[in-house]
Scaffold this motif. Structure first.
Motif, PDB file in Angstrom:
ATOM      1  N   GLU A 128     -17.237 -23.009 -56.271  1.00  0.00           N
ATOM      2  CA  GLU A 128     -16.930 -23.182 -57.685  1.00  0.00           C
ATOM      3  C   GLU A 128     -17.505 -24.474 -58.236  1.00  0.00           C
ATOM      4  OE1 GLU A 128     -13.903 -25.810 -55.842  1.00  0.00           O
ATOM      5  OE2 GLU A 128     -14.911 -23.944 -55.315  1.00  0.00           O
ATOM      6  N   LEU A 129     -17.630 -24.499 -59.556  1.00  0.00           N
ATOM      7  CA  LEU A 129     -17.985 -25.718 -60.260  1.00  0.00           C
ATOM      8  C   LEU A 129     -16.701 -26.458 -60.588  1.00  0.00           C
ATOM      9  CD1 LEU A 129     -20.600 -24.312 -62.806  1.00  0.00           C
ATOM     10  CD2 LEU A 129     -21.052 -25.374 -60.596  1.00  0.00           C
ATOM     11  N   ARG A 130     -16.799 -27.747 -60.741  1.00  0.00           N
ATOM     12  CA  ARG A 130     -15.633 -28.548 -61.112  1.00  0.00           C
ATOM     13  C   ARG A 130     -16.067 -29.558 -62.160  1.00  0.00           C
ATOM     14  NH1 ARG A 130     -12.085 -31.059 -56.352  1.00  0.00           N
ATOM     15  NH2 ARG A 130     -11.547 -28.865 -56.210  1.00  0.00           N
ATOM     16  N   THR A 131     -15.186 -29.886 -63.076  1.00  0.00           N
ATOM     17  CA  THR A 131     -15.493 -30.906 -64.069  1.00  0.00           C
ATOM     18  C   THR A 131     -14.690 -32.158 -63.767  1.00  0.00           C
ATOM     19  OG1 THR A 131     -13.785 -30.069 -65.579  1.00  0.00           O
ATOM     20  CG2 THR A 131     -16.030 -29.223 -65.867  1.00  0.00           C
ATOM     21  N   THR A 136     -20.175 -32.123 -64.828  1.00  0.00           N
ATOM     22  CA  THR A 136     -20.053 -30.900 -64.038  1.00  0.00           C
ATOM     23  C   THR A 136     -20.504 -31.179 -62.617  1.00  0.00           C
ATOM     24  OG1 THR A 136     -20.475 -29.494 -65.965  1.00  0.00           O
ATOM     25  CG2 THR A 136     -20.789 -28.503 -63.797  1.00  0.00           C
ATOM     26  N   ASP A 138     -21.415 -29.544 -59.126  1.00  0.00           N
ATOM     27  CA  ASP A 138     -21.833 -28.279 -58.518  1.00  0.00           C
ATOM     28  C   ASP A 138     -21.959 -28.510 -57.013  1.00  0.00           C
ATOM     29  OD1 ASP A 138     -23.232 -26.056 -57.510  1.00  0.00           O
ATOM     30  OD2 ASP A 138     -24.226 -25.709 -59.432  1.00  0.00           O
ATOM     31  N   TYR A 139     -20.972 -28.032 -56.258  1.00  0.00           N
ATOM     32  CA  TYR A 139     -20.951 -28.288 -54.828  1.00  0.00           C
ATOM     33  C   TYR A 139     -22.054 -27.546 -54.094  1.00  0.00           C
ATOM     34  CZ  TYR A 139     -16.409 -30.285 -55.871  1.00  0.00           C
ATOM     35  OH  TYR A 139     -15.405 -31.035 -56.396  1.00  0.00           O
ATOM     36  N   LYS A 141     -25.077 -26.772 -55.145  1.00  0.00           N
ATOM     37  CA  LYS A 141     -26.368 -27.424 -55.355  1.00  0.00           C
ATOM     38  C   LYS A 141     -26.329 -28.908 -55.032  1.00  0.00           C
ATOM     39  CE  LYS A 141     -27.835 -24.200 -58.993  1.00  0.00           C
ATOM     40  NZ  LYS A 141     -28.249 -24.064 -60.412  1.00  0.00           N
ATOM     41  N   SER A 150     -28.877 -35.434 -64.748  1.00  0.00           N
ATOM     42  CA  SER A 150     -28.371 -34.770 -63.550  1.00  0.00           C
ATOM     43  C   SER A 150     -28.821 -35.531 -62.313  1.00  0.00           C
ATOM     44  CB  SER A 150     -28.881 -33.330 -63.488  1.00  0.00           C
ATOM     45  OG  SER A 150     -28.415 -32.667 -62.329  1.00  0.00           O
TER      46      SER A 150
END
Length: 231
Positions: A128-131, A136, A138-139, A141, A150
């Motif tokens: 999942e993504l988390r904020t 954001t 991104d685990y 990536k 980024s």
């Protein structure tokens, strides 16, 4: 079978490490030409790299920089030099751990197993993504991004950030971080964690997020959620 690339020019030590790692079912690759380590790295696509500092032509620091410009694969440094700046430099360049020569093989295998278990089991579990603080995470990536840009983090950096965010606005003790990152704190110097966290904070500073990782002197570290910060 995990693939390990061993960048070591001492043939007898290379053969000894390769033999011992093979007993643990690791597939070990050496370097044929120390002028073209990156080309061989790209061809092998290893799951972990072990690099000696003193090498022909270019030292291990150079090759660590080059690898980090291509990949966030886990890296362990080996060194016969005992200057503390070597370990600090290794961590600042993005290495995951540092092993001093001469070393007991049980120590090396414990570090390898801890890193591989943490990095690859963790990657498989995180989908999942988390904020966090407007960014954001991104685990899959291994990236964190916001309106400023980024960043691609190393596996160690992302894992530290994940542990802190899991318990945001709470102090995570140094002992807990060391145990979760390296499994056995007996094999880790306290300075290793300090350098890793400082490197993460510096990188997050590129996105204006470095100040949200706080050091709690004598206790540990805390990831602050922006809404909870009162400057």
């Amino acid at each position: 079978m995990f693939k390990i690339m061993l960048v070591e020019d001492d043939a007898s030590l290379f053969n000894e490490i390769k033999e011992r790692l093979s007993q643990w079912s690791y597939d070990v690759y050496g370097v044929q030409d120390f002028n073209h380590v990156i080309q061989e790295f790209t061809a092998v696509k290893p799951d972990l790299v072990i690099i000696d500092i003193q090498l022909p032509k270019f030292d291990g620091f150079h090759w660590c920089r080059m690898i980090r410009s291509h990949s966030n694969v886990p890296i362990i440094f080996l060194s016969s030099r005992d200057h503390p700046t070597d370990m600090v430099m290794s961590m600042q360049l993005g290495a995951d751990d540092f092993v001093q020569k001469p070393f007991h093989f049980d120590v090396l295998i414990a570090k390898i197993q801890a890193i591989l278990r943490r990095v690859y089991n963790y990657s498989n579990e995180q989908t999942e993504l988390r904020t966090w603080c407007g960014a954001t995470v991104d685990y899959m990536k291994s990236t964190i991004s916001n309106h400023l840009g980024s960043l691609e983090l190393t596996k160690n950096e992302m894992y530290i950030l994940n542990v802190l965010i899991e318990q945001k606005n709470q102090i995570v003790s140094r002992e807990e971080l060391i145990k979760r990152l390296w499994d056995d704190e007996r094999f880790v110097s306290d300075n290793t964690l300090t350098v890793n966290v400082n490197r993460l904070r510096k990188r997050l500073g590129e996105l204006g997020l470095g100040r949200f990782i706080e050091t709690k002197v004598g206790q540990g570290y805390m990831a602050i959620e922006e809404a909870y910060r009162h400057d």
